[in-house]
Design an enzyme around this catalytic site. Sequence first.
Site, PDB file in Angstrom:
ATOM      1  CB  SER A  98      -0.952  -0.059   1.204  1.00  0.00           C
ATOM      2  OG  SER A  98      -1.925   0.934   1.138  1.00  0.00           O
ATOM      3  CG  HIS A 123      -4.400  -1.885  -1.778  1.00  0.00           C
ATOM      4  ND1 HIS A 123      -4.875  -2.600  -0.715  1.00  0.00           N
ATOM      5  CD2 HIS A 123      -3.794  -0.805  -1.226  1.00  0.00           C
ATOM      6  CE1 HIS A 123      -4.575  -1.990   0.418  1.00  0.00           C
ATOM      7  NE2 HIS A 123      -3.917  -0.896   0.126  1.00  0.00           N
TER       8      HIS A 123
END
Length: 199
Positions: A98, A123
Amino acid sequence: MTDQIRMAQASAGMNLSDSVYERLLRERIIFLGTQVDDEIANKLCAQILLLSAEDPTRDISLYINSPGGSVTAGMAIYDTMKYSPCDIATYGMGLAASMGQFLLSGGTKGKRFALPHARIMMHQPSAGVGGTAADIAIQAEQFAQTKREMAELIAEHTGQSFEQITKDSDRDRWFTAQQAKEYGIVDHVIESAQGPLSN
């Protein structure tokens, strides 16, 4: 005052890990080894600014082992990396997920590394929303803008298209170190330090 008392006073309130991080800082190595939040972001930003002021021509090495975290805290680190006149070499180890992935890819081109067993996960950003319908609409608009901005920056750093990044980050996208190199998140997979650990 004896030397033992002076040493005890100097190390009061500092545990072994603090002294290790202090020693690394003297070598221009900083470490993100936790979830990204405001506290760690402020610490890393201060370290980058300090090292930049000490010598604006030498590289800073940022080692990342992080599950990600706050987008705003991560963007503070990212903006400080870009603001610094120093090249920021990034090293992915363990997990760079992330916001950890975002910071890894945001290092200076040619100086982004992954250790061989690192796992990298990309993501889309996530956020909790609440409040009135009007508040939720405002938050949703801000979230969409943040998502778009991050996808544009990842595309710029990796060489992938904005559309490809948007598609690939719709769900968790996992990379081995080699796959991250092929995708453009890092430039090199390294197995051992050649020369000093800092650049």
